[in-house]
Design an enzyme around this catalytic site. Structure first.
Site, mmCIF file in Angstrom:
data_model
loop_
_atom_site.group_PDB
_atom_site.id
_atom_site.type_symbol
_atom_site.label_atom_id
_atom_site.label_comp_id
_atom_site.label_asym_id
_atom_site.label_seq_id
_atom_site.Cartn_x
_atom_site.Cartn_y
_atom_site.Cartn_z
ATOM 1 C CB CYS A 111 -0.941 0.022 1.196
ATOM 2 S SG CYS A 111 -2.023 -1.389 1.255
ATOM 3 C CG HIS A 252 -3.190 3.631 2.477
ATOM 4 N ND1 HIS A 252 -3.873 3.200 1.357
ATOM 5 C CD2 HIS A 252 -2.994 2.516 3.250
ATOM 6 C CE1 HIS A 252 -4.081 1.901 1.449
ATOM 7 N NE2 HIS A 252 -3.556 1.459 2.589
ATOM 8 C CG ASN A 282 -6.567 -0.726 1.942
ATOM 9 O OD1 ASN A 282 -5.958 -0.299 0.957
ATOM 10 N ND2 ASN A 282 -5.957 -1.176 3.018
#
Ligand code: ACO
Length: 325
Positions: A111, A252, A282
């Site tokens: 990520c 994020h 996500n």
């Protein structure tokens, strides 16, 4: 020489999976998912792939910047879920775009990958190795998720986001002014996936459980709320500015509670932390450029404003970037 973000683009798969759909798949509730994560729905790839989503996001970023694919000199795709081992996703994006002049390669920092890719492109351009780049985060996480594990399957979605960056012209103020990144390999056990099945097919002797994501959610949570504010602080220090100078924090999109906690630690008003997690879940390396594109297209980021991008991911990895828009 500086490096400026000239255009943004994003692409989400057509299929939407809601919390209500997940209620029918695992022992969970819409209320639990919303309260613990801030998510209501996410997009899931059926026919889309890492390179196809990445190429669509790149086309939109090029269009937004008013640039042509044939003039692109570097393509970096941040991904941890590309369907093929070889060739890399960036080379397949290059082919789809017809960007035959570009150097193309992938980066895997989970990520955190988009920020690692942006930092790399920044250094390539600053070193004079190229004049522009497409920096992409693209993921089809749904392929490596255990759809029977309620503690992970509710969290992730698929998608891609891209930015077109270019060397600045003399005297221009819009550019990247600070960066920070780091890795914490000793915490690798918090979130891992040993391998991956190609389109869900595995050899019978391979334990298919090994080919799926395993995560200690609470450990990842604690790592993120501790490490991300430190990383943002370092990036702001390298830019010579403070938290109060930042107009927008694009973080994020892993969990709305993580973002709220980071805002609190930084003593910054939560209104400066826009979120789209409710609609996307996500999307790993794609989450920051997808949100950035949405804000850019909605006119929520104005020229001259200071924007902080920051994220974390498996590895563990973390990064932050300060941009004057
Ligand atoms: N529905 C209902 N109950 C659930 C679910 C679910 N989907 N998932 C877990 N639970 C249960 C647990 O079993 C536990 O039950 P128990 O108390 O009976 O044992 C209870 O809910 C609480 O579980 P916790 O794990 O303590 O819940 P928490 O508040 O920590 O939230 C979460 C879990 C949302 C995963 C949180 O820890 C988190 O967001 N962590 C960060 C994860 C993350 O960001 N990962 C991505 C990193 S980026 C990358 O590189 C991919």
């Amino acid at each position: 020489m500086g490096v400026a973000i000239r255009g943004t683009g994003s692409a989400l798969p057509e299929k939407i999976l809601t919390n209500q759909d997940l209620e029918k798949m695992v022992d969970t509730t819409d209320e639990w998912i919303r309260q613990r994560t801030g998510m209501r729905e996410r997009h899931i790839a059926e026919k889309e792939t890492v390179p196809s989503l990445a190429a669509s996001a790149c086309e939109r970023a090029l269009e937004n910047a008013g640039k042509k694919a044939e003039d692109v000199e570097l393509i970096i795709v941040a991904t941890c879920t590309t369907e093929m081992l070889l060739p890399c996703a960036a080379c397949r994006v290059q082919k789809k775009l017809g960007a035959d002049k570009a150097i193309a390669f992938d980066i895997n920092a989970a990520c955190g990958g988009f920020l690692f890719a942006l930092n790399t492109a920044h250094h390539y351009i600053e070193a004079g190795a190229c004049r522009n780049a497409l920096v992409v985060g693209s993921e089809v996480l749904s392929e490596i998720i255990d759809w029977t594990d309620r503690s992970t399957c509710v969290l992730f979605g698929d998608g891609a986001g891209a930015v077109y960056v270019e060397e600045t012209t003399k005297g221009e103020r819009s550019c990247i002014i600070g960066m920070s990144q780091g890795s914490s390999g000793m915490n690798g056990q918090m979130l891992y996936c040993r391998g991956r099945a190609v389109k869900g097919e595995t050899e019978p002797e391979i334990d298919s459980d090994d080919l799926l994501v395993h995560m200690s959610g609470s450990e990842v949570y604690r790592f993120a709320v501790r490490q991300v504010p430190v990383c943002i602080g370092r990036a702001l220090d390298s830019a010579g500015i403070g938290t109060d100078d930042v107009d927008i924090f694009v973080l994020h999109q892993a969990n709305s509670r993580i973002i709220e906690s980071i805002a609190k630690t930084l003593k910054a008003d939560i209104d400066r932390f826009p979120m789209n997690i409710e609609r996307t879940g996500n999307t790993s390396s794609a989450s920051i450029p997808i949100l950035l594109d949405e804000l850019n297209r909605a006119g929520r980021i104005q020229k001259g404003q200071t924007v902080v991008l920051s994220g974390f991911g498996a590895g563990m990895t973390y990064g932050a970037c300060v941009v004057v828009w």
